[in-house]
Design a protein around this motif. Structure first.
Motif, PDB file in Angstrom:
ATOM      1  N   HIS A 215       0.837  -1.204   0.000  1.00  0.00           N
ATOM      2  CA  HIS A 215       0.000   0.000   0.000  1.00  0.00           C
ATOM      3  C   HIS A 215       0.879   1.266   0.000  1.00  0.00           C
ATOM      4  N   GLU A 216       1.885   1.308   0.865  1.00  0.00           N
ATOM      5  CA  GLU A 216       2.772   2.487   0.897  1.00  0.00           C
ATOM      6  C   GLU A 216       3.529   2.620  -0.420  1.00  0.00           C
ATOM      7  N   HIS A 219       1.474   4.478  -2.755  1.00  0.00           N
ATOM      8  CA  HIS A 219       1.611   5.936  -2.563  1.00  0.00           C
ATOM      9  C   HIS A 219       2.904   6.451  -3.195  1.00  0.00           C
ATOM     10  N   HIS A 225      -5.604   7.199  -2.160  1.00  0.00           N
ATOM     11  CA  HIS A 225      -6.538   6.182  -1.678  1.00  0.00           C
ATOM     12  C   HIS A 225      -7.747   6.083  -2.604  1.00  0.00           C
ATOM     13  N   TYR A 328     -10.300   7.263   1.758  1.00  0.00           N
ATOM     14  CA  TYR A 328     -10.369   5.798   1.627  1.00  0.00           C
ATOM     15  C   TYR A 328     -11.700   5.330   1.051  1.00  0.00           C
TER      16      TYR A 328
HETATM   17 ZN    ZN Z   1      -2.473   5.106   2.569  1.00  0.00          ZN
END
Ligand code: ZN
Length: 401
Positions: A215-216, A219, A225, A328
């Motif tokens: 997930h990071e 980014h 998100h 999110y």
């Molecule tokens: Zn995040």
């Protein structure tokens, strides 16, 4: 009509539904068939980058505060993890219409080992805490690249720091987030792909930090998100850039078409060099119309002439939408976009949207430029702003952003 095109872009997802009949709710780790889960589905990974077909690669850095050493076997363990992530991104890009595409990794000729660059920090571990420790590490890494330009393969970096808690079952203490083109993740002694999907303590721990790293890394590769639409969630599970950091490796996890459209232009996914002046950003469109109908919202508009936008993604973000991490819950839709005249249209069916807690909605357009950068246009609406369907575009435009 634009609406028709929108539905065409959804059809490839629906046609896959028959082959992936899993839903997040009723699947446990052991139910995920290895051949279906994008994390494990066998595919040929690209060769080491930089290469002729992939001129950029992710910088993978093991950052060691003074007085610390890497955890044992880190090269083998982290290579297994990074190759699994390269495969996950590859399989999801392919499913979303970008075959053969994933982020570049610099690796050994046989493709089994990822080259991880060790950078030794100037200060001890107390200088790089979870809160606020990333800035200093980033500065030192920048300096390292200035002194060692041959070790820098792109503008995107994944920085892995060894856990400083000294408790192998509760790792942490170091930065763990992504911003701009850099992201931070951590290493701990049992961080090993062999624990992936296991129903035991090390399996649960693995998902937390492996999903977190994936997930990071998203980014660090320009992704914001987002959440899956109702249909996407039914067919593919949890969006990685939503709560997928808690599910990757245990339950079906996926990348949305929006995430893949952004990655398609990300430097380390490129198939050829991109040089030249940066694309100018767009502050507002020439025209914009947001029409709430009974069953859907239609968003349409026109970008200024000479734009360098290649795709338009629309986010339907409910409730709070300005603070960090309030996004999110935003479902995403790829607009039908004509590059020549700059006209885009997206239709957002309400039955694909998860309910919000308040009437507030922000419709956000992410304009993806040819150089991988993006412009963001935001329109925050109270839901009682009900604009009748079939209102001519010119009656509504231009609206104030
Ligand atoms: Zn995040």
């Amino acid at each position: 009509m634009g609406g028709m095109k929108f539905f065409q872009s959804v059809i490839p997802l629906l046609s896959l539904a028959g082959t992936l009949s899993l839903s997040a709710a009723d699947v446990s780790a052991t139910d995920v068939p290895a051949t279906k889960d994008p994390l494990f589905r066998e595919t040929t990974l690209p060769p080491s980058a930089p290469s002729e077909t992939q001129p950029y690669a992710l910088n993978v850095i093991y950052f060691l505060p003074a007085g610390t050493e890497p955890f044992e076997n880190y090269e083998t363990r982290l290579s297994g993890i990074l190759l699994a992530l390269q495969r996950f991104y590859l399989n999801e890009m392919e499913r979303n219409g970008h075959p053969g595409r994933t982020f570049g990794l610099n690796k050994s000729e046989d493709g089994t080992k990822v080259n991880i660059v060790v950078v030794r920090g100037e200060a001890d571990k107390s200088a790089y805490p979870y809160e606020g420790g990333a800035g200093r590490a980033r500065k030192e890494i920048q300096k390292f690249f200035e002194e060692n330009p041959d070790k820098k393969f792109s503008d995107h970096s994944l920085v892995i720091m060894p856990s400083t808690t000294e408790n192998p079952l509760a790792p942490g203490g170091v930065p763990f987030y992504g911003f701009g083109k850099i992201c931070f993740a951590l290493d701990y002694p049992d961080f090993d792909i062999k624990h992936c999907g296991k129903n035991d303590k090390l399996g649960a721990l693995f998902t937390k930090w492996f999903g977190g790293m994936a997930h990071e890394l998203g980014h660090g590769m320009n992704l914001p998100h987002n959440r899956g639409t109702k249909t996407q969630e039914k067919n593919f599970g949890t969006a990685l850039m939503g709560a997928g950091n808690y599910t990757l490796g245990r339950r079906p996890t996926f990348l949305t078409p929006a995430s893949c459209a952004i990655l398609d232009r990300c430097q380390i996914f490129r198939t050829e060099k991109f040089e030249g002046p940066a694309s100018p950003r767009i502050k507002k469109p020439d025209e914009i119309a947001i029409r709430f109908g009974k069953q859907s919202v239609r968003v349409s508009g026109r970008l200024p002439k000479n734009h360098r936008v290649v795709s338009v993604v629309v986010y339907y973000d409910k409730d709070e939408c300005w603070s960090v991490n309030a996004d999110y819950d935003a479902e995403t839709f790829i607009a039908d976009f004509n590059r020549e005249d700059g006209v885009f249209t997206a239709e957002i069916p309400f039955d694909e949207i998860h309910p919000g807690k308040t009437p507030r909605v922000q419709i956000r357009m992410r304009l993806i430029h040819d150089d991988g950068e993006c412009s963001i246009l935001r329109y925050t609406l109270p839901k009682d702003l009900f604009i009748p369907e079939n209102t001519p575009l010119k009656e509504l435009a231009p609206s104030k952003g």
